[in-house]
Design a protein around this motif. Sequence first.
Motif, PDB file in Angstrom:
ATOM      1  N   ALA A   1       8.686 -29.021 -13.849  1.00 46.10           N
ATOM      2  CA  ALA A   1       9.314 -28.529 -12.630  1.00 46.10           C
ATOM      3  C   ALA A   1       8.825 -29.261 -11.393  1.00 46.10           C
ATOM      4  CB  ALA A   1       9.055 -27.028 -12.482  1.00 46.10           C
ATOM      5  N   GLN A   2       7.775 -30.044 -11.505  1.00 46.74           N
ATOM      6  CA  GLN A   2       7.261 -30.761 -10.350  1.00 46.74           C
ATOM      7  C   GLN A   2       8.236 -31.855  -9.947  1.00 46.74           C
ATOM      8  OE1 GLN A   2       3.464 -32.169 -11.547  1.00 46.74           O
ATOM      9  NE2 GLN A   2       2.602 -30.133 -11.743  1.00 46.74           N
ATOM     10  N   SER A   3       8.344 -32.085  -8.637  1.00 45.30           N
ATOM     11  CA  SER A   3       9.266 -33.108  -8.167  1.00 45.30           C
ATOM     12  C   SER A   3       8.643 -34.494  -8.259  1.00 45.30           C
ATOM     13  CB  SER A   3       9.685 -32.823  -6.733  1.00 45.30           C
ATOM     14  OG  SER A   3       8.561 -32.883  -5.888  1.00 45.30           O
ATOM     15  N   ASN A   4       7.331 -34.604  -8.270  1.00 42.80           N
ATOM     16  CA  ASN A   4       6.665 -35.890  -8.388  1.00 42.80           C
ATOM     17  C   ASN A   4       6.267 -36.126  -9.835  1.00 42.80           C
ATOM     18  OD1 ASN A   4       6.806 -36.405  -5.611  1.00 42.80           O
ATOM     19  ND2 ASN A   4       5.000 -35.140  -5.255  1.00 42.80           N
ATOM     20  N   TYR A   5       6.024 -37.379 -10.160  1.00 37.66           N
ATOM     21  CA  TYR A   5       5.604 -37.726 -11.510  1.00 37.66           C
ATOM     22  C   TYR A   5       4.602 -38.856 -11.439  1.00 37.66           C
ATOM     23  CZ  TYR A   5       9.114 -41.424 -10.940  1.00 37.66           C
ATOM     24  OH  TYR A   5       9.848 -42.488 -10.488  1.00 37.66           O
ATOM     25  N   LYS A   6       3.845 -39.040 -12.486  1.00 41.22           N
ATOM     26  CA  LYS A   6       2.818 -40.071 -12.531  1.00 41.22           C
ATOM     27  C   LYS A   6       3.340 -41.350 -13.188  1.00 41.22           C
ATOM     28  CE  LYS A   6      -1.389 -41.776 -12.415  1.00 41.22           C
ATOM     29  NZ  LYS A   6      -1.723 -42.584 -11.290  1.00 41.22           N
ATOM     30  N   GLN A   7       4.066 -41.214 -14.298  1.00 38.11           N
ATOM     31  CA  GLN A   7       4.560 -42.366 -15.037  1.00 38.11           C
ATOM     32  C   GLN A   7       5.964 -42.089 -15.557  1.00 38.11           C
ATOM     33  OE1 GLN A   7       1.629 -44.238 -17.780  1.00 38.11           O
ATOM     34  NE2 GLN A   7       0.443 -42.383 -17.368  1.00 38.11           N
ATOM     35  N   SER A   8       6.677 -43.170 -15.859  1.00 35.17           N
ATOM     36  CA  SER A   8       7.996 -43.018 -16.456  1.00 35.17           C
ATOM     37  C   SER A   8       8.328 -44.267 -17.266  1.00 35.17           C
ATOM     38  CB  SER A   8       9.060 -42.787 -15.375  1.00 35.17           C
ATOM     39  OG  SER A   8       9.133 -43.899 -14.500  1.00 35.17           O
ATOM     40  N   ILE A   9       9.209 -44.078 -18.237  1.00 33.46           N
ATOM     41  CA  ILE A   9       9.659 -45.188 -19.072  1.00 33.46           C
ATOM     42  C   ILE A   9      11.138 -44.997 -19.363  1.00 33.46           C
ATOM     43  CG2 ILE A   9       9.032 -44.078 -21.256  1.00 33.46           C
ATOM     44  CD1 ILE A   9       8.107 -46.948 -22.152  1.00 33.46           C
ATOM     45  N   GLY A  10      11.889 -46.098 -19.358  1.00 33.24           N
ATOM     46  CA  GLY A  10      13.316 -45.979 -19.600  1.00 33.24           C
ATOM     47  C   GLY A  10      14.034 -47.307 -19.583  1.00 33.24           C
ATOM     48  N   LEU A  11      15.223 -47.316 -18.988  1.00 31.31           N
ATOM     49  CA  LEU A  11      16.113 -48.459 -19.007  1.00 31.31           C
ATOM     50  C   LEU A  11      16.602 -48.781 -17.600  1.00 31.31           C
ATOM     51  CD1 LEU A  11      17.806 -50.407 -20.861  1.00 31.31           C
ATOM     52  CD2 LEU A  11      19.578 -48.659 -20.801  1.00 31.31           C
ATOM     53  N   ARG A  12      16.635 -50.084 -17.254  1.00 39.81           N
ATOM     54  CA  ARG A  12      17.211 -50.550 -15.988  1.00 39.81           C
ATOM     55  C   ARG A  12      18.366 -51.477 -16.326  1.00 39.81           C
ATOM     56  NH1 ARG A  12      17.093 -54.928 -12.372  1.00 39.81           N
ATOM     57  NH2 ARG A  12      17.290 -54.271 -10.192  1.00 39.81           N
ATOM     58  N   LEU A  13      19.526 -51.203 -15.738  1.00 43.15           N
ATOM     59  CA  LEU A  13      20.681 -52.081 -15.864  1.00 43.15           C
ATOM     60  C   LEU A  13      20.802 -52.861 -14.570  1.00 43.15           C
ATOM     61  CD1 LEU A  13      23.194 -49.591 -17.504  1.00 43.15           C
ATOM     62  CD2 LEU A  13      21.732 -51.275 -18.627  1.00 43.15           C
TER      63      LEU A  13
ATOM     64  N   ALA B   1      21.066 -56.213  -8.122  1.00 44.09           N
ATOM     65  CA  ALA B   1      21.030 -54.780  -7.853  1.00 44.09           C
ATOM     66  C   ALA B   1      20.925 -54.094  -9.204  1.00 44.09           C
ATOM     67  CB  ALA B   1      22.282 -54.321  -7.116  1.00 44.09           C
ATOM     68  N   GLY B   2      20.314 -52.933  -9.230  1.00 44.30           N
ATOM     69  CA  GLY B   2      20.155 -52.253 -10.504  1.00 44.30           C
ATOM     70  C   GLY B   2      20.089 -50.754 -10.377  1.00 44.30           C
ATOM     71  N   ILE B   3      20.305 -50.100 -11.502  1.00 45.40           N
ATOM     72  CA  ILE B   3      20.151 -48.660 -11.616  1.00 45.40           C
ATOM     73  C   ILE B   3      19.248 -48.395 -12.808  1.00 45.40           C
ATOM     74  CG2 ILE B   3      22.300 -48.020 -10.471  1.00 45.40           C
ATOM     75  CD1 ILE B   3      23.520 -47.628 -13.284  1.00 45.40           C
ATOM     76  N   SER B   4      18.430 -47.357 -12.705  1.00 41.36           N
ATOM     77  CA  SER B   4      17.480 -47.019 -13.760  1.00 41.36           C
ATOM     78  C   SER B   4      17.551 -45.548 -14.107  1.00 41.36           C
ATOM     79  CB  SER B   4      16.042 -47.319 -13.311  1.00 41.36           C
ATOM     80  OG  SER B   4      15.883 -48.675 -13.017  1.00 41.36           O
ATOM     81  N   ALA B   5      17.272 -45.247 -15.345  1.00 45.33           N
ATOM     82  CA  ALA B   5      17.054 -43.880 -15.812  1.00 45.33           C
ATOM     83  C   ALA B   5      15.774 -43.923 -16.646  1.00 45.33           C
ATOM     84  CB  ALA B   5      18.228 -43.390 -16.644  1.00 45.33           C
ATOM     85  N   ARG B   6      14.812 -43.051 -16.285  1.00 43.05           N
ATOM     86  CA  ARG B   6      13.509 -43.098 -16.949  1.00 43.05           C
ATOM     87  C   ARG B   6      13.024 -41.682 -17.285  1.00 43.05           C
ATOM     88  NH1 ARG B   6      13.229 -45.740 -12.419  1.00 43.05           N
ATOM     89  NH2 ARG B   6      11.727 -44.269 -11.561  1.00 43.05           N
ATOM     90  N   TYR B   7      12.429 -41.551 -18.440  1.00 46.62           N
ATOM     91  CA  TYR B   7      11.760 -40.312 -18.867  1.00 46.62           C
ATOM     92  C   TYR B   7      10.410 -40.243 -18.141  1.00 46.62           C
ATOM     93  CZ  TYR B   7       9.129 -37.076 -21.784  1.00 46.62           C
ATOM     94  OH  TYR B   7       8.340 -36.051 -22.227  1.00 46.62           O
ATOM     95  N   THR B   8      10.122 -39.120 -17.503  1.00 48.88           N
ATOM     96  CA  THR B   8       8.879 -38.981 -16.740  1.00 48.88           C
ATOM     97  C   THR B   8       7.841 -38.198 -17.532  1.00 48.88           C
ATOM     98  OG1 THR B   8       9.631 -36.960 -15.649  1.00 48.88           O
ATOM     99  CG2 THR B   8      10.108 -39.051 -14.544  1.00 48.88           C
TER     100      THR B   8
END
Length: 167
Positions: A20-32, A159-166
């Motif tokens: 539920a926290q709005s901040n995160y420490k790390q994330s991993i995912g995909l950038r197009l 330019a890019g967009i990313s989606a990452r698991y936090t």
Amino acid sequence: MKLKMTFCVAFALAATALFAQSNYKQSIGLRLGSGYYDVASAAYKTFFNDASALEINVGFRPYGVAGYKWFNASAAATYQYHFDIKPVEGLKWFIGGGLVASNSFSNYDDRKGFNLGVYPTAGADYKFKNIPLAVSADVRPTINVVEAYDYYNSFYPNAGISARYTF
């Protein structure tokens, strides 16, 4: 039985509080990306403190232009400094800069070799409140300082967009 139920409820509450926290420490995912050196990349982002972060991308781009076929592999490191966008919790904008190294693999001498570029960056990052997901959009206008061949006059819009698991 009560101990198992108590443990499950405690675990569920802890996980909910964590996500539920709005901040995160790390994330991993995909950038197009739309740039010369990558069209898709694995993206890892880590924060040093509330504002400073490092994003690392390892990507690729296949090419097929006018009979030429080649493959580009790249690695990029980007420093980002974040600022809150109020009143939206979890939304931040960032500025920074980075370095990208790429290599083009081809059977054609005029389409292969090592490239090295630098870029400023700016964008926005949003961390969803109730799920472990962050999305972002950025621009990285890249200037090549080492170029294997002259393709875009040493300037590459990206330019890019990313989606990452936090986590």
